[in-house]
Design an enzyme around this catalytic site. Sequence first.
Site, PDB file in Angstrom:
ATOM      1  CD  GLU A 105      17.785  43.976  34.681  1.00 16.41           C
ATOM      2  OE1 GLU A 105      18.695  44.645  35.211  1.00 16.41           O
ATOM      3  OE2 GLU A 105      16.871  44.467  34.013  1.00 16.41           O
ATOM      4  CB  THR A 109      24.405  40.687  39.590  1.00 16.72           C
ATOM      5  OG1 THR A 109      24.416  42.050  40.036  1.00 16.72           O
ATOM      6  CG2 THR A 109      23.242  39.980  40.248  1.00 16.72           C
ATOM      7  CG  ASP A 141      24.428  45.442  40.722  1.00 14.52           C
ATOM      8  OD1 ASP A 141      25.498  45.880  41.182  1.00 14.52           O
ATOM      9  OD2 ASP A 141      24.083  45.612  39.534  1.00 14.52           O
ATOM     10  CD  GLU A 163      26.186  52.177  40.314  1.00 16.64           C
ATOM     11  OE1 GLU A 163      27.254  52.635  39.872  1.00 16.64           O
ATOM     12  OE2 GLU A 163      25.706  51.088  39.942  1.00 16.64           O
ATOM     13  CD  GLN A 199      31.889  49.225  44.765  1.00 10.80           C
ATOM     14  OE1 GLN A 199      30.843  49.157  45.373  1.00 10.80           O
ATOM     15  NE2 GLN A 199      32.094  50.154  43.834  1.00 10.80           N
ATOM     16  NE  ARG A 200      32.437  45.061  37.319  1.00  9.67           N
ATOM     17  CZ  ARG A 200      31.911  45.755  36.309  1.00  9.67           C
ATOM     18  NH1 ARG A 200      30.732  46.332  36.457  1.00  9.67           N
ATOM     19  NH2 ARG A 200      32.542  45.858  35.184  1.00  9.67           N
TER      20      ARG A 200
HETATM   21  O1  F6P Z   1      25.775  45.324  37.451  1.00 12.12           O
HETATM   22  C1  F6P Z   1      27.048  45.409  37.999  1.00 12.12           C
HETATM   23  C2  F6P Z   1      27.578  46.803  37.904  1.00 12.12           C
HETATM   24  O2  F6P Z   1      28.868  46.814  38.472  1.00 12.12           O
HETATM   25  C3  F6P Z   1      26.680  47.881  38.517  1.00 12.12           C
HETATM   26  O3  F6P Z   1      26.776  47.920  39.909  1.00 12.12           O
HETATM   27  C4  F6P Z   1      27.186  49.095  37.782  1.00 12.12           C
HETATM   28  O4  F6P Z   1      26.193  50.102  37.689  1.00 12.12           O
HETATM   29  C5  F6P Z   1      27.479  48.567  36.422  1.00 12.12           C
HETATM   30  O5  F6P Z   1      27.716  47.193  36.549  1.00 12.12           O
HETATM   31  C6  F6P Z   1      28.663  49.211  35.728  1.00 12.12           C
HETATM   32  O6  F6P Z   1      28.709  48.716  34.428  1.00 12.12           O
HETATM   33  P1  F6P Z   1      29.921  48.866  33.414  1.00 12.12           P
HETATM   34  O7  F6P Z   1      30.874  47.749  33.691  1.00 12.12           O
HETATM   35  O8  F6P Z   1      29.270  48.677  32.074  1.00 12.12           O
HETATM   36  O9  F6P Z   1      30.528  50.219  33.594  1.00 12.12           O
END
Ligand code: F6P
Length: 341
Positions: A103, A125, A127, A221, A273-274
């Site tokens: 986004e 994303t 999300d 979260e 998760q990523r």
């Molecule tokens: O938008 C993806 C995301 O992993 C969200 O689920 C989470 O709130 C955010 O990014 C965490 O962001 P950062 O990598 O800046 O800590």
Amino acid sequence: MRLGILTSGGDCPGLNAVIRGAVLKGTREFGDEFIGFRDGWRGVVERDYVELDWREVGGLSRRGGTILGTSRTNPFADGMDDRTVYDVLSDLGVTGLITVGGEGTLSVAAELDRNRVNVVGVPKTIDNDLSATDYSFGFDTAVEIATEAIDRIQTSGEAHHRCMVVEVMGRNAGWIALHAGIATSAHSILIPEVAESIETICKWVESTRDRGRTPLVVVAEGFALDTMATAHHARGLDTFGRPRLGGIADVLSSMIEDRTGIETRATTLGYIQRGAVPTAFDRVLATRMGMAAVQSAHDGKWGSMIAARGTGLVNVALREAVEELKTVPRERYEEALTLFG
Ligand code: F6P
């Protein structure tokens, strides 16, 4: 055509597959040249880039992360404006930019489009919260990882007869929690779209315990109890001014333990998760989106974003793509309610 490509925002499984799909399609079908900006908009701001050819992208789709690096740099917050981006691209002989992001990144792309910079967006994303696309790559992998992790946590909970509270990501959308929660037979799924009371949550936990089962609570979260004005955030704001979420599992687990007397443990899954290898679904979607972005550039469909509709891909206007968040509809939550407790 000489095209720039950048990956920006939180990393997301499938980014490398987009890069591979775009570079292979562009070089093989159109004889294109590519440059990749390092670390998202930072690379544009600082003119930090690499030439990308087909040799760099071989076998990339199975790799998590992004070979280009990413950042949450907001070019408009860093003293640049659309004119500067335009100048950087024309100095480098770049006709247009493929921006792969969520986004925040796509809002920047929409703003650039308003100001004559040639951009095509690719939605990324975990999300899954972009309304213009049915799915964004990264989501399937995140749900798969969360499901596997929660299954493991539940095994430990069962051994100790503890209530387990697991927090997943998703920012203001409950998709990861809803899908991972249903997949793991959670006894309570808490999402940002629906505020619940601590009494209701404890009722679900106690009825699960009374049936001889180990209570499992999956919480997004961004969830807020009905007594909280906003989602729990104690880590300030990101560069786009959005609260950095996290920590609600700890808050809930002490409340549940205090009220029910059931020993309770919290786990925040976080960046796991990523990470790592994207699922086959995400690799395919990401590769197709990368190829479609290059085709769109050649078709002159600047200012658009590639979106998944069913099994097909379409172009939607970038401005529309970032207008509305895709949150979990009430009926999807109500459908799951039957499974709680
Ligand atoms: O938008 C993806 C995301 O992993 C969200 O689920 C989470 O709130 C955010 O990014 C965490 O962001 P950062 O990598 O800046 O800590």
